[in-house]
Design a protein around this motif. Structure first.
Motif, mmCIF file in Angstrom:
data_model
loop_
_atom_site.group_PDB
_atom_site.id
_atom_site.type_symbol
_atom_site.label_atom_id
_atom_site.label_comp_id
_atom_site.label_asym_id
_atom_site.label_seq_id
_atom_site.Cartn_x
_atom_site.Cartn_y
_atom_site.Cartn_z
ATOM 1 N N TRP A 1 0.819 -1.214 0.000
ATOM 2 C CA TRP A 1 0.000 0.000 0.000
ATOM 3 C C TRP A 1 0.849 1.259 0.000
ATOM 4 N N GLN A 2 2.146 1.145 0.279
ATOM 5 C CA GLN A 2 3.023 2.313 0.315
ATOM 6 C C GLN A 2 3.618 2.664 -1.052
ATOM 7 N N ARG A 3 3.296 1.910 -2.085
ATOM 8 C CA ARG A 3 3.838 2.212 -3.413
ATOM 9 C C ARG A 3 3.166 3.452 -3.998
ATOM 10 N N PHE A 4 3.946 4.288 -4.652
ATOM 11 C CA PHE A 4 3.460 5.546 -5.205
ATOM 12 C C PHE A 4 2.586 5.293 -6.434
ATOM 13 N N GLY A 5 1.559 6.136 -6.624
ATOM 14 C CA GLY A 5 0.760 6.103 -7.843
ATOM 15 C C GLY A 5 -0.669 5.646 -7.607
ATOM 16 N N GLU A 6 -1.535 6.005 -8.539
ATOM 17 C CA GLU A 6 -2.946 5.630 -8.450
ATOM 18 C C GLU A 6 -3.106 4.116 -8.439
ATOM 19 N N TYR A 7 -2.226 3.425 -9.129
ATOM 20 C CA TYR A 7 -2.315 1.964 -9.202
ATOM 21 C C TYR A 7 -1.161 1.295 -8.450
ATOM 22 N N LEU A 8 -0.552 2.019 -7.527
ATOM 23 C CA LEU A 8 0.520 1.479 -6.682
ATOM 24 C C LEU A 8 1.612 0.819 -7.516
ATOM 25 N N ASP A 9 2.059 1.559 -8.546
ATOM 26 C CA ASP A 9 3.032 0.966 -9.463
ATOM 27 C C ASP A 9 4.417 1.606 -9.386
ATOM 28 N N VAL B 1 -9.279 -15.412 -5.057
ATOM 29 C CA VAL B 1 -8.151 -14.534 -4.770
ATOM 30 C C VAL B 1 -6.894 -15.183 -5.342
ATOM 31 N N LEU B 2 -6.277 -14.524 -6.327
ATOM 32 C CA LEU B 2 -5.078 -15.038 -6.974
ATOM 33 C C LEU B 2 -3.881 -14.228 -6.483
ATOM 34 N N ASP C 1 4.886 -11.558 -6.616
ATOM 35 C CA ASP C 1 4.763 -10.324 -5.840
ATOM 36 C C ASP C 1 3.608 -10.497 -4.862
ATOM 37 N N LYS C 2 3.928 -10.900 -3.657
ATOM 38 C CA LYS C 2 2.880 -11.220 -2.688
ATOM 39 C C LYS C 2 2.286 -9.975 -2.040
ATOM 40 N N ARG C 3 2.706 -8.813 -2.486
ATOM 41 C CA ARG C 3 2.024 -7.587 -2.059
ATOM 42 C C ARG C 3 0.707 -7.414 -2.801
ATOM 43 N N SER C 4 0.513 -8.181 -3.878
ATOM 44 C CA SER C 4 -0.593 -7.950 -4.799
ATOM 45 C C SER C 4 -1.430 -9.206 -4.976
ATOM 46 N N TYR D 1 -7.887 -5.380 -8.582
ATOM 47 C CA TYR D 1 -6.486 -5.642 -8.280
ATOM 48 C C TYR D 1 -6.159 -4.988 -6.941
ATOM 49 N N PHE D 2 -5.979 -5.814 -5.935
ATOM 50 C CA PHE D 2 -5.643 -5.319 -4.602
ATOM 51 C C PHE D 2 -4.139 -5.463 -4.414
ATOM 52 N N LYS D 3 -3.466 -4.330 -4.279
ATOM 53 C CA LYS D 3 -2.000 -4.329 -4.269
ATOM 54 C C LYS D 3 -1.455 -3.755 -2.969
ATOM 55 N N GLY D 4 -2.243 -3.835 -1.893
ATOM 56 C CA GLY D 4 -1.882 -3.159 -0.658
ATOM 57 C C GLY D 4 -1.440 -4.055 0.477
ATOM 58 N N MET D 5 -0.939 -5.258 0.202
ATOM 59 C CA MET D 5 -0.649 -6.221 1.268
ATOM 60 C C MET D 5 0.794 -6.168 1.752
ATOM 61 N N ASP D 6 0.983 -6.616 2.974
ATOM 62 C CA ASP D 6 2.301 -6.937 3.537
ATOM 63 C C ASP D 6 2.698 -8.286 2.940
ATOM 64 N N LYS D 7 3.818 -8.325 2.254
ATOM 65 C CA LYS D 7 4.188 -9.546 1.523
ATOM 66 C C LYS D 7 4.448 -10.734 2.438
ATOM 67 N N ASP D 8 4.660 -10.488 3.726
ATOM 68 C CA ASP D 8 5.025 -11.570 4.640
ATOM 69 C C ASP D 8 3.855 -12.098 5.464
ATOM 70 N N LEU D 9 2.647 -11.566 5.251
ATOM 71 C CA LEU D 9 1.508 -11.970 6.064
ATOM 72 C C LEU D 9 0.433 -12.647 5.225
ATOM 73 N N PRO D 10 -0.297 -13.587 5.811
ATOM 74 C CA PRO D 10 -1.518 -14.072 5.160
ATOM 75 C C PRO D 10 -2.607 -13.008 5.273
ATOM 76 N N TYR D 11 -3.529 -13.008 4.316
ATOM 77 C CA TYR D 11 -4.654 -12.076 4.328
ATOM 78 C C TYR D 11 -5.952 -12.843 4.163
ATOM 79 N N TYR D 12 -7.034 -12.196 4.588
ATOM 80 C CA TYR D 12 -8.354 -12.821 4.576
ATOM 81 C C TYR D 12 -9.338 -11.882 3.891
ATOM 82 N N PHE D 13 -10.245 -12.487 3.104
ATOM 83 C CA PHE D 13 -11.153 -11.703 2.265
ATOM 84 C C PHE D 13 -12.591 -12.197 2.400
#
Length: 580
Positions: free
Chosen positions: A200-208, A501-502, A507-510, A548-560
């Motif tokens: 989520w800390q990546r710059f830009g409208e699409y975190l790119d 969820v793919l 890139d596990k941030r996305s 496209y959800f690109k706001g994750m911590d790459k080292d954590l599991p997430y739930y949706f």
């Protein structure tokens, strides 16, 4: 007998007044926002702009300061805001910024205010009567040049200053002598961004991260159960994903460690987006709230508004902000509350992309831009004259409970704060589009209401609503959101049962989220979190079956989870999906 009747009618009158008291609010906050004072920011048109808010409580009232407003507001209820004109600049300050990203704090019986500056020539202001606009210098100059400053007064009486706004430098902190207001010791580096880990800390409208590294700014510290929560905005104020993150420490100057649930204030979808650079405060019942910056960024990157969200700390000490349905009507505070439980009224949007007719249209500012649930687009009439109108068709008889009118700036003529401007209009309603009745009459209004929110005293069953312009403060009659809230008479949408969820090792941030769209839904809420019982962030998606959800911590599991939305209500949520 006469006394009995008098008492009876008096009680009825008092009861009616109590029933008419405002119970709800709707973001963006309906403030008389000033126009940008900076000519270089108006090459695409003059426009309203503010950001970087801070709300503090003082002597039973709420005080709101934000960027470049040439004053501040106070309120007794977090809804009706009263503006106080005040310049905090002196003749030797040759800058446009009057209280840019201000720091505000209360010490004893005194409110203190300091604006962003890189220089050492700005005073720290103080007041014991801010409602009466009585201010003097506590110290001049304040020796620490700080951009995006924030003070924190600990319960042991020690005072600290935090600051920073950069995509290179960290946030800083230093202790301040509370009597002399001089710095004690040297400034300390506190935290940096880490966009390689936190998506989520990546710059830009699409975190790119296409052309700049992310910015970190807007420090704020809250203490809860002995822990210090250092909050900050990232990755850029002009983007939908602008959010507030938090790191936690046992000491006011660190070391700090990121809270697993991040960002804690997040609103990347819906009509008005963004929930970054703000502050966390308590209301008169000690409920927590978070006020922050919302994004427009059409006429200039720094075209912005303000929003306020229920917030709090869960049983594990996790700081959260509840921005689900964050730009729909919510209940105002009226007592102690659990903000993990929604304050959303359940009043749905009734006219998303429904038919619109208008009196005239300016160029490509098409009518349906007023109902497309994007604050970035708007319909404009050809003029700002009395009699220009826009009509929305709900498609069927519906129960209308509230209306939000969001004006856009088209050919505005103002720079800086205006204090004598106003909007006037009338709203009519009809069941058949032929016979019309007055619903709202603000033809005598004398206040500036760029995001006017009207909670109807009684619900009305109707199908058509027509907004007629009487007076604009400046420019054309232009509307970015003619939003009608209530409930339809049909069925709630069917649940989404096939959320996928793919998330890959690349890139596990996305993650790529896909689902089958419900034919009876106009939008979806995607809930996301770091535990099945901590799905604290929600993303509203309109008219699509993917995100496209690109706001994750790459080292954590997430739930949706996901739910469907239409004008009749909200479906049951899907089963929780884990993504490692």
């Amino acid at each position: 007998m006469r006394k009995t009747f008098f008492l009876f009618f008096l009680l009825i009158g008092l009861g009616a007044q109590a029933q008419q008291k405002q119970q709800t609010y709707c973001n963006p906050m309906n403030l008389d926002y000033g126009y940008t004072p900076i000519p270089d920011f108006t090459q695409s048109g003059k426009h309203r702009a503010t950001a970087d808010p801070v709300i503090v409580t003082y002597k039973g009232d709420y005080y709101l300061f934000s960027t470049n407003q040439w004053g501040y507001w106070w309120s007794s209820d977090l809804y009706h805001w009263n503006f106080v004109s005040k310049s905090f600049l002196k003749p030797h300050h040759k800058v446009y910024d009057d209280l840019c990203a201000p720091a505000v704090f209360v010490m004893g019986d005194t409110m203190l205010v300091f604006g962003s500056t890189h220089e050492k020539n700005f005073p720290l202001w103080m007041s014991t009567n801010p409602k009466g606009n009585e201010w003097k210098e506590a110290v001049e100059p304040f020796e620490v040049g700080a951009w995006d400053p924030a003070f924190f007064l600990d319960d042991d009486g020690r005072l600290y200053l935090y600051w920073g706004s950069s995509n290179v430098h960290p946030l800083y902190g230093i202790e301040i002598d509370r009597k002399s207001f001089k710095p004690k010791g040297e400034k300390k580096e506190l935290i940096h961004l880490n966009h390689e880990k936190f998506g989520w800390q990546r710059f830009g409208e699409y975190l790119d991260n296409t052309f700049l590294d992310p910015f970190m700014e807007g420090a704020w510290v809250t203490k809860h159960n002995g822990k210090y929560y250092l909050q900050y905005g990232a990755p850029g104020t002009e983007f939908s994903g602008y959010a507030d993150g938090v790191q936690v420490s046992d000491h006011p100057l660190g070391p700090f460690k990121p809270q697993p649930h991040n960002p804690f204030a997040y609103k990347p979808g819906g009509f008005a987006r963004g929930a970054g650079h703000g502050n966390t405060f308590q209301d008169q019942w000690n409920n927590w709230w978070h006020v922050s910056t919302m994004v427009i960024s059409v006429k200039n990157n720094f075209e912005r508004r303000l929003g306020v969200w229920p917030a709090g700390f869960d049983k594990d000490g996790v700081l959260y902000s509840n921005a689900t349905f964050g730009d729909y009507p919510h209940y105002l505070p009226n007592g102690p509350a659990d903000h993990l439980k929604s304050r959303f009224t359940g009043w749905m949007l009734l006219n998303y992309n429904k038919p619109v007719t208008v009196s005239s249209t300016l160029a490509a500012y098409a009518p349906n831009y007023a109902v497309d649930e994007s604050i970035k687009t708007y319909w404009s009439a050809a003029t700002g004259n009395k009699g220009e109108w826009i009509q929305t068709d709900l498609g069927a008889l519906s129960t209308v409970r509230a209306i939000q009118l969001n004006y856009a700036d088209q050919d505005a003529e103002f720079l800086g704060k205006q204090t004598n401007t106003y909007h006037q209009y009338k709203i009519y309603h009809s069941t058949d589009g032929k016979k019309w009745k007055m619903l709202v009459d603000k033809s005598q209004n004398k206040t500036d209401v760029p995001h006017d929110y009207i909670e109807l005293p009684q619900a009305v069953k109707t199908r058509y609503l027509k907004l007629e312009n009487i007076h604009m403060p400046t420019g054309k009659f232009a509307i970015s959101g003619f939003r009608v809230f209530g409930n339809g008479t049909g069925a709630k949408p069917k649940p989404v049962n096939n959320l996928v969820v793919l998330r890959t090792e690349k890139d596990k941030r996305s993650a790529w989220l896909k689902w089958s769209q419900s034919p009876d839904a106009y939008a979806y809420n995607i809930y996301v979190g770091i535990a099945p019982d901590k799905l604290y962030n929600a993303i509203m998606v309109h008219g699509s079956g993917e995100y496209y959800f690109k706001g994750m911590d790459k080292d954590l599991p997430y739930y949706f989870q996901i739910e469907s939305i239409n004008e009749n209500g909200v479906s049951e949520r899907s089963a929780v999906i884990e993504s490692k």
